[in-house]
Write an enzyme that holds these catalytic residues in place. Structure first.
Site, short mmCIF file in Angstrom:
data_model
loop_
_atom_site.label_atom_id
_atom_site.label_comp_id
_atom_site.label_asym_id
_atom_site.label_seq_id
_atom_site.Cartn_x
_atom_site.Cartn_y
_atom_site.Cartn_z
N ASP A 80 31.64 25.68 36.28
CA ASP A 80 32.79 24.77 36.30
C ASP A 80 33.77 25.15 35.18
OD1 ASP A 80 34.42 22.69 37.01
OD2 ASP A 80 32.95 21.10 36.66
N GLU A 116 37.76 30.36 27.09
CA GLU A 116 36.65 29.52 27.53
C GLU A 116 35.64 30.35 28.32
OE1 GLU A 116 38.02 25.92 29.33
OE2 GLU A 116 39.22 25.36 27.59
N ASP A 162 29.27 24.47 32.15
CA ASP A 162 30.60 23.92 31.90
C ASP A 162 31.01 24.23 30.47
OD1 ASP A 162 32.99 22.68 32.44
OD2 ASP A 162 32.24 20.64 32.29
N HIS A 203 28.70 18.94 32.50
CA HIS A 203 29.93 18.31 32.03
C HIS A 203 29.61 17.14 31.09
CE1 HIS A 203 33.89 16.51 31.91
NE2 HIS A 203 33.38 15.39 32.36
#
Length: 614
Positions: free
Chosen positions: A455, A423, A385, A589
């Site tokens: 993710d 990202e 993530d 996360h």
């Protein structure tokens, strides 16, 4: 605080399987009746001028604001303290005009504060090769959207918001049917559709299937939960898979919280005993109510033999939590547990609270709570993530969590801060080699299969992932073994997808059952993708999770890949029940969120083998 709800729809038109589909979902914009200038003024009163600009940027950058004079939303990307409304800017026709005069002429708005700084928003063009442009916004004219932490902690207010925004399946279907009807009745819309040769067909009906429910494996018991969504009651009398005894640990609390600490400790030791988690009596240190006093006590009393530090925090003031977590995650790596004293004052819920905290403490010491049957042997699962650092917007935090044992109950966690505008991770090779070394150390060999769940990615980034992240992972596998390397699959996970699925029962609609899989008709013809419902909705409409397999070397049948994904949604140890995404994704996360919000630097490698961030 008064809030305004602006109802609307999120809409997209895309080509699915063999037809063009119009997708729509009911959406709300929550608008605070507070301007950015009012928010900044209130913040200045709270903090004073010292540190005000830094606090302002921390609180505001990244938020979405709405300008009511043109009903547009903007993202705050920066605050320009040097530009004021009395400064001039160049209009598109080349002439210059002061901001204050522009708003007076264009919108008949008179600005009241001519010394306020300007908000900066980066407007990205939808056309390729067109540079993004900066726009300056007046804080006085920008209204904050979303919910502040103060609002989210107001139970009654959140309940009132939920009652307005959570729609039942039948309620949602009726709103969407009304939208389609309104479009078809509108003369201009109908003419536009006819120009393109388009018309609305009937609502789409498709067929899904339901994965069988899972058994939860404990140390001395195989549990078939009464409710697949929550098995907390079923496991209270069972012993967890494995737990390390907690022999030397500290509790730090304020002087006035001594009584609640003793009551909680009694409950914790009782529930720990029934779980198979032995908790010895700790050393209790009483300090003054200040973040500096808590940190000072930790620095003074933590030695190499301390297994865990628990802090009973007297308030929600963020500096308590941040200073403790930063020191004990990076500077002096020791697992830590922070609990609000207010939480421990809820007498009727004490056993439940103690159980949840005991489970977290077990994981932070390297323990395992439960497992499910995994038919694939020698399988490593990975969660990745990415999120932006709250303190430095030019940095992104990349979290990597990989299983290191055969039954997928122990985890290796790494996290790094990377300076980038996108990202996309460029550290995956280092992370994967570290995880493979750890796997080899535990299993005396390399995993036969690796399945990576990625993710935090939009559809527009899929090509970049395939070209940039997947080669990093493949390179690490080749480097780890010159013989037969592990087979790799990479799956992109999206929690916020537009489609909702309903099940017809009689003459009404209801949410689909847990384990529902949809992999046809609502999926893309060029992708290997599917939807999975792995959570329940007590109220409103359940949100499916969308999975897109962007690289697959394992050759598993789609049914097996979907079944494995459903199994992994059972293995998140912070909640005794199913969650919406696979456990490694949720662990990644939690790790990135802790670092991005509180630590702002890489956690120590000494904590990599435990779930210290739960």
């Amino acid at each position: 605080m008064k809030l305004s709800l602006w109802p609307g729809f999120a809409i997209s038109v895309s080509y699915f399987e063999n037809k063009l589909l119009f997708s729509a979902n009911v959406s709300y914009k929550i608008l605070r009746n507070e301007t950015v200038l009012e928010f900044m003024t209130g913040l200045c009163y709270q903090t004073g001028m010292s540190g005000f600009t830094q606090m302002c940027e921390k609180e505001l950058i990244g938020l979405i604001v709405l300008t009511r004079y043109n009903n547009r939303t903007y993202r705050i990307d920066d605050i320009d303290w040097s530009v004021k409304p009395t400064h001039s800017f160049q209009k598109r026709d080349g002439t210059e005009i002061r901001y204050v005069d522009y708003y007076q002429q264009q919108y008949d708005i008179t600005l009241s504060d001519l010394h306020q700084p300007m908000l900066v928003s980066l407007l990205k063009s939808k056309r390729n090769n067109v540079e993004a442009r900066l726009v300056h916004l007046i804080p006085e004219l920008c209204f904050l959207t979303g919910l502040s932490s103060q609002v989210t902690s107001d139970f009654q207010l959140m309940k009132a918001v939920a009652e307005k925004t959570w729609l039942s399946p039948i309620g949602r279907q009726q709103r969407l049917a009304r939208l389609a009807d309104d479009i078809q009745r509108n003369k201009d819309a109908r003419l536009e559709l006819e120009t393109w040769g388009l018309h609305f067909g009937c609502q789409m009906s498709l067929t899904g299937r339901v994965e069988p429910s899972e058994k939860i494996l404990m140390q001395d018991h195989i549990c078939q939960p009464v409710s697949a969504a929550d098995w907390s009651k079923d496991i209270r009398t069972c012993k967890i898979l494995s737990a390390q005894s907690l022999n030397k640990w500290l509790i730090i609390c304020s002087n006035r919280d001594e009584n609640v600490t003793e009551n909680f400790l009694s409950c914790l030791r009782r529930v720990g005993s029934s779980m198979g988690f032995n908790v010895d009596y700790p050393k209790i240190i009483k300090v003054q109510e200040s973040p500096a006093a808590f940190l000072g006590a930790i620095q003074k009393h933590v030695d190499p033999y301390v297994q865990l530090v628990m802090c009973i925090l007297p308030s929600t003031q963020q500096s308590y939590y941040e200073s403790i977590k930063k020191y004990l995650s990076s500077d002096c790596p020791v697992p830590s547990q922070c609990v609000l004293a207010r939480t421990l004052s809820k007498q009727g819920m004490m056993m439940s609270i103690a159980t949840r905290i005991a489970m977290q403490m077990t994981c932070k010491l390297g323990g395992e709570l439960w497992a499910v049957e995994i038919p694939l042997k020698s399988l490593m699962v990975v969660g990745i993530d990415v999120c932006k650092d709250a303190f430095n917007k030019g940095m992104v935090v990349i979290g990597f969590v990989a299983s290191i044992n055969l039954r997928i109950t122990r985890w290796f966690s790494r996290c790094i801060l990377q300076r980038t505008t996108t990202e996309v991770a460029d550290c995956l090779k280092v992370f994967m080699i570290g995880a493979l070394n750890k796997w080899y150390e535990c299993n005396r060999g390399l995993p036969a299969r690796i399945i990576v769940y990625r993710d935090g990615v939009g559809n527009g980034q899929l090509k970049t992932l395939i070209e940039y992240e997947v080669p990093q992972l493949l390179s690490s596998l080749t480097e780890a073994s010159s013989d037969t390397s592990s087979k790799l699959s990479v799956i992109v996970v999206r929690k916020r997808c537009m489609p909702r699925f309903f099940m017809e029962m009689g003459h009404t609609l209801q949410n689909p059952p847990l384990g529902t899989v949809v992999d046809s008709e609502a999926t893309r013809p060029e992708w290997y993708d599917f939807y999975l419902v792995s959570q329940t909705a007590c109220r409103g409409t359940v949100n499916p999770t969308y999975y897109n397999v962007i690289y697959d070397d394992n050759g598993l049948k789609p049914d097996h890949m979907q079944r494995l994904t459903f199994k992994l949604c059972h293995l998140y140890y912070n909640w005794p029940g199913l969650i919406s995404i696979p456990a490694p994704c949720q662990y990644a996360h939690k790790l990135t969120f802790l670092v991005a919000q509180s630590i702002h630097k890489e956690p120590s490698l000494e904590l990599a083998n435990s779930l210290f961030y739960l």
